[in-house]
Design an enzyme around this catalytic site. Structure first.
Site, PDB file in Angstrom:
ATOM      1  N   ASN A  94     -33.965  31.517   0.479  1.00  8.24           N
ATOM      2  CA  ASN A  94     -32.581  31.694   0.927  1.00  8.24           C
ATOM      3  C   ASN A  94     -32.586  31.882   2.434  1.00  8.24           C
ATOM      4  O   ASN A  94     -33.591  32.287   3.014  1.00  8.24           O
ATOM      5  CB  ASN A  94     -31.999  32.971   0.301  1.00  8.24           C
TER       6      ASN A  94
ATOM      7  N   HIS B  83     -29.749  28.037   0.414  1.00  8.98           N
ATOM      8  CA  HIS B  83     -31.187  27.985   0.709  1.00  8.98           C
ATOM      9  C   HIS B  83     -31.336  27.211   2.017  1.00  8.98           C
ATOM     10  O   HIS B  83     -30.486  26.393   2.369  1.00  8.98           O
ATOM     11  CB  HIS B  83     -31.935  27.349  -0.458  1.00  8.98           C
TER      12      HIS B  83
ATOM     13  N   HIS C 205     -24.124  30.632  -1.180  1.00  6.16           N
ATOM     14  CA  HIS C 205     -25.533  30.964  -1.475  1.00  6.16           C
ATOM     15  C   HIS C 205     -26.347  29.775  -0.988  1.00  6.16           C
ATOM     16  O   HIS C 205     -26.453  28.764  -1.674  1.00  6.16           O
ATOM     17  CB  HIS C 205     -25.652  31.178  -2.985  1.00  6.16           C
TER      18      HIS C 205
ATOM     19  N   CYS D  42     -36.336  28.714  -6.154  1.00  7.16           N
ATOM     20  CA  CYS D  42     -36.194  28.683  -7.603  1.00  7.16           C
ATOM     21  C   CYS D  42     -37.391  27.954  -8.188  1.00  7.16           C
ATOM     22  O   CYS D  42     -37.747  26.869  -7.730  1.00  7.16           O
ATOM     23  CB  CYS D  42     -34.898  27.975  -7.991  1.00  7.16           C
TER      24      CYS D  42
ATOM     25  N   ARG E 173     -34.587  39.524  -6.252  1.00  5.14           N
ATOM     26  CA  ARG E 173     -34.528  38.594  -7.396  1.00  5.14           C
ATOM     27  C   ARG E 173     -34.893  37.170  -6.948  1.00  5.14           C
ATOM     28  O   ARG E 173     -36.002  36.697  -7.187  1.00  5.14           O
ATOM     29  CB  ARG E 173     -33.125  38.646  -8.020  1.00  5.14           C
ATOM     30  N   ASP E 174     -33.988  36.504  -6.251  1.00  5.55           N
ATOM     31  CA  ASP E 174     -34.256  35.111  -5.852  1.00  5.55           C
ATOM     32  C   ASP E 174     -35.490  35.054  -4.960  1.00  5.55           C
ATOM     33  O   ASP E 174     -36.326  34.156  -5.060  1.00  5.55           O
ATOM     34  CB  ASP E 174     -33.032  34.557  -5.096  1.00  5.55           C
TER      35      ASP E 174
HETATM   36  P1  HMG Z   1     -35.041  28.788 -24.330  1.00  3.85           P
HETATM   37  O1  HMG Z   1     -36.495  28.525 -24.572  1.00  3.85           O
HETATM   38  O2  HMG Z   1     -34.091  27.661 -24.489  1.00  3.85           O
HETATM   39  O3  HMG Z   1     -34.525  30.063 -25.158  1.00  3.85           O
HETATM   40  O4  HMG Z   1     -34.893  29.374 -22.846  1.00  3.85           O
HETATM   41  P2  HMG Z   1     -34.548  30.356 -26.690  1.00  3.85           P
HETATM   42  O5  HMG Z   1     -33.287  31.125 -26.961  1.00  3.85           O
HETATM   43  O6  HMG Z   1     -34.848  29.132 -27.515  1.00  3.85           O
HETATM   44  O7  HMG Z   1     -35.781  31.371 -26.828  1.00  3.85           O
HETATM   45  C1  HMG Z   1     -37.141  30.957 -26.624  1.00  3.85           C
HETATM   46  C2  HMG Z   1     -38.010  32.159 -26.347  1.00  3.85           C
HETATM   47  O8  HMG Z   1     -37.577  32.850 -25.171  1.00  3.85           O
HETATM   48  C3  HMG Z   1     -37.951  33.215 -27.451  1.00  3.85           C
HETATM   49  O9  HMG Z   1     -39.212  33.889 -27.447  1.00  3.85           O
HETATM   50  C4  HMG Z   1     -36.899  34.169 -26.966  1.00  3.85           C
HETATM   51  O10 HMG Z   1     -37.040  35.451 -27.486  1.00  3.85           O
HETATM   52  C5  HMG Z   1     -37.183  34.185 -25.479  1.00  3.85           C
HETATM   53  P3  HMG Z   1     -40.403  33.472 -28.423  1.00  3.85           P
HETATM   54  O11 HMG Z   1     -39.806  33.583 -29.801  1.00  3.85           O
HETATM   55  O12 HMG Z   1     -40.803  32.068 -28.077  1.00  3.85           O
HETATM   56  O13 HMG Z   1     -41.483  34.476 -28.114  1.00  3.85           O
HETATM   57  N1  HMG Z   1     -35.983  34.518 -24.674  1.00  3.85           N
HETATM   58  C6  HMG Z   1     -35.909  35.529 -23.818  1.00  3.85           C
HETATM   59  N2  HMG Z   1     -36.802  36.463 -23.440  1.00  3.85           N
HETATM   60  C7  HMG Z   1     -36.403  37.368 -22.519  1.00  3.85           C
HETATM   61  N3  HMG Z   1     -35.156  37.379 -21.967  1.00  3.85           N
HETATM   62  C8  HMG Z   1     -34.249  36.466 -22.317  1.00  3.85           C
HETATM   63  C9  HMG Z   1     -34.623  35.480 -23.285  1.00  3.85           C
HETATM   64  N4  HMG Z   1     -33.967  34.446 -23.831  1.00  3.85           N
HETATM   65  C10 HMG Z   1     -34.809  33.860 -24.686  1.00  3.85           C
HETATM   66  N5  HMG Z   1     -33.035  36.488 -21.766  1.00  3.85           N
HETATM   67  C11 HMG Z   1     -33.814  30.664 -21.127  1.00  3.85           C
HETATM   68  C12 HMG Z   1     -33.643  29.705 -22.298  1.00  3.85           C
HETATM   69  C13 HMG Z   1     -32.527  30.713 -20.351  1.00  3.85           C
HETATM   70  C14 HMG Z   1     -34.174  32.033 -21.678  1.00  3.85           C
HETATM   71  C15 HMG Z   1     -34.979  30.142 -20.276  1.00  3.85           C
HETATM   72  O14 HMG Z   1     -34.705  28.816 -19.938  1.00  3.85           O
HETATM   73  C16 HMG Z   1     -35.197  30.949 -19.029  1.00  3.85           C
HETATM   74  O15 HMG Z   1     -35.541  32.120 -19.058  1.00  3.85           O
HETATM   75  N6  HMG Z   1     -35.006  30.324 -17.848  1.00  3.85           N
HETATM   76  C17 HMG Z   1     -35.230  31.022 -16.592  1.00  3.85           C
HETATM   77  C18 HMG Z   1     -34.388  30.432 -15.568  1.00  3.85           C
HETATM   78  C19 HMG Z   1     -34.480  31.213 -14.290  1.00  3.85           C
HETATM   79  O16 HMG Z   1     -34.640  32.429 -14.281  1.00  3.85           O
HETATM   80  N7  HMG Z   1     -34.349  30.487 -13.179  1.00  3.85           N
HETATM   81  C20 HMG Z   1     -34.313  31.083 -11.904  1.00  3.85           C
HETATM   82  C21 HMG Z   1     -33.027  31.810 -11.668  1.00  3.85           C
HETATM   83  S1  HMG Z   1     -31.642  30.734 -11.312  1.00  3.85           S
HETATM   84  C22 HMG Z   1     -31.760  30.451  -9.610  1.00  3.85           C
HETATM   85  O17 HMG Z   1     -32.704  30.845  -8.981  1.00  3.85           O
HETATM   86  C23 HMG Z   1     -30.613  29.761  -8.943  1.00  3.85           C
HETATM   87  C24 HMG Z   1     -29.711  30.718  -8.148  1.00  3.85           C
HETATM   88  O18 HMG Z   1     -30.454  31.413  -7.175  1.00  3.85           O
HETATM   89  C25 HMG Z   1     -28.604  29.917  -7.468  1.00  3.85           C
HETATM   90  C26 HMG Z   1     -29.175  28.729  -6.702  1.00  3.85           C
HETATM   91  O19 HMG Z   1     -29.873  28.910  -5.708  1.00  3.85           O
HETATM   92  O20 HMG Z   1     -28.920  27.626  -7.191  1.00  3.85           O
HETATM   93  C27 HMG Z   1     -29.040  31.748  -9.065  1.00  3.85           C
HETATM   94 MG    MG Z   2     -30.991  30.674  -5.267  1.00  2.00          MG
END
Ligand code: HMG
Ligand code: MG
Length: 306
Positions: free
Chosen positions: A253, A213, A211, A244, A15-16
């Site tokens: 990571n 990086h 966690h 990310c 995933r990450d």
């Molecule tokens: P948004 O645009 O605010 O969501 O995004 P919305 O509810 O307004 O929906 C907009 C569009 O997205 C719509 O589609 C929804 O259907 C679709 P459209 O009508 O435009 O075609 N949608 C989705 N589609 C699939 N799956 C879903 C979903 N939700 C809405 N779940 C949202 C909000 C959270 C979805 C968006 O900001 C997003 O996907 N962000 C991705 C963030 C991400 O994955 N980041 C990386 C992971 S976190 C990380 O790496 C950190 C971590 O490792 C810890 C660390 O190191 O810090 C965990």
């Molecule tokens: Mg991370």
């Protein structure tokens, strides 16, 4: 202080590790990585995320990957679900393909929350609450990832009080355990300990994981600093994959291989076969056309070749 005698690692590589990868990586390769990690003895694997494919295209094959993995009994498979849409997609498959654990992910920094999940911290908690309730009602475990607990790419240094605030909010909605994440790898041992201490005010030590990086090369020493507080759950990526998409400049990571080498050298058990883990890292690195980003892997492979 007496250090923990055993550590549980979550490999977040599928995933990450892969979410930020620009080149296409097939579902088969991702599935192959999960299989190799479980064969190496990993008992927890973060497989994919159910996020918007427009935001993170690399995770668009989430359902295919969850369908394709052949599960090993006792292994916990987790996925990221930021909202109800993601949760519903994660459980749209038959019961046996559901994740064992879902991860809601928030940030101790307002700016990062906006950039990463397009809402404020308070709004994110409102979105997570029904996800957490629905998951627990279905018997699915819930973890909360807390990003930017020491530093933020947009706000700079983050005060421990902000971490405590987020941990308290997560606890309040029923999150069972949390990850203290150094998203951009800027933390140093005392700062990481302060973030951990702030979290310990709300969660038991057994419910906290580190966690880290490795952007600034501090992840191993930060792991040791967390071990000193009794923390024994950590996340890492095989071959040091990762980053990310919303944390520019942040590298992967800490490599699982490097963490395992350190822990085994300290007499701390992980249940992981380092040789098989190195092979898993080589497998995914070859698929990506590069060398594993792990010093222990490189050293051991050089020794093997000699
Ligand atoms: P948004 O645009 O605010 O969501 O995004 P919305 O509810 O307004 O929906 C907009 C569009 O997205 C719509 O589609 C929804 O259907 C679709 P459209 O009508 O435009 O075609 N949608 C989705 N589609 C699939 N799956 C879903 C979903 N939700 C809405 N779940 C949202 C909000 C959270 C979805 C968006 O900001 C997003 O996907 N962000 C991705 C963030 C991400 O994955 N980041 C990386 C992971 S976190 C990380 O790496 C950190 C971590 O490792 C810890 C660390 O190191 O810090 C965990
Ligand atoms: Mg991370």
């Amino acid at each position: 202080m007496k250090l923990p005698t055993q550590v549980k690692l979550v490999d977040v590589g599928p995933r990450d590790g892969l979410q930020n990868e620009k080149q296409p990586v097939s579902a088969d390769i991702k599935i192959g990585l999960v299989h190799r990690l479980q064969d190496a003895g990993l008992m927890e694997i973060e497989v994919t995320s159910f996020v918007s494919p427009k935001w993170v295209p690399q995770m668009a094959d989430n359902a295919e990957v969850m369908h394709g993995i052949v599960r090993k009994p006792g292994v916990l498979y987790s996925v990221l679900t930021p909202n109800m849409k993601g949760f519903e997609a994660a459980i749209a498959a038959p019961r046996e393909e559901w994740p064992d654990e879902i991860v809601v992910f928030g940030a101790a920094s307002e700016a990062f929350s906006q950039k990463n999940i397009n809402c404020s911290i308070a709004e994110s908690i409102e979105r997570f609450a029904p996800v957490v309730a629905a998951a627990r009602e279905k018997g699915i475990h819930v973890r909360g990832a807390m990003s930017c607990t020491v530093g933020c790419p947009y706000e700079g240094e983050i005060a421990p009080a902000k971490v405590g605030y987020l941990a308290q909010l997560m606890k309040g909605i029923g999150v069972q355990r949390v990850d203290v994440a150094d998203t951009i790898g800027v933390g140093t041992p005392r700062k990481v300990q302060a973030a951990m201490q702030a979290t310990l005010a709300h969660f038991d030590v057994d419910a906290i994981s580190g966690h880290f990086h490795d952007t600034y090369g501090q992840a191993l020493v930060n792991t040791l600093a967390a071990l000193e507080l009794g923390v024994w759950n950590f996340q890492s990526s095989s071959a040091g994959l990762g980053g990310c998409p919303y944390a520019k400049g942040a590298t992967g990571n800490v490599a699982t291989e490097d963490v395992v080498y350190m822990l085994h050298g300290m007499g701390i058990e992980t249940g992981i076969d380092l040789d098989k883990l190195i092979d898993a890292g080589v497998y995914i690195s070859e698929a990506l056309g590069r060398e594993p980003n792990s010093r222990a892997s490189k050293a051991i492979r050089t020794k093997r070749a000699g």
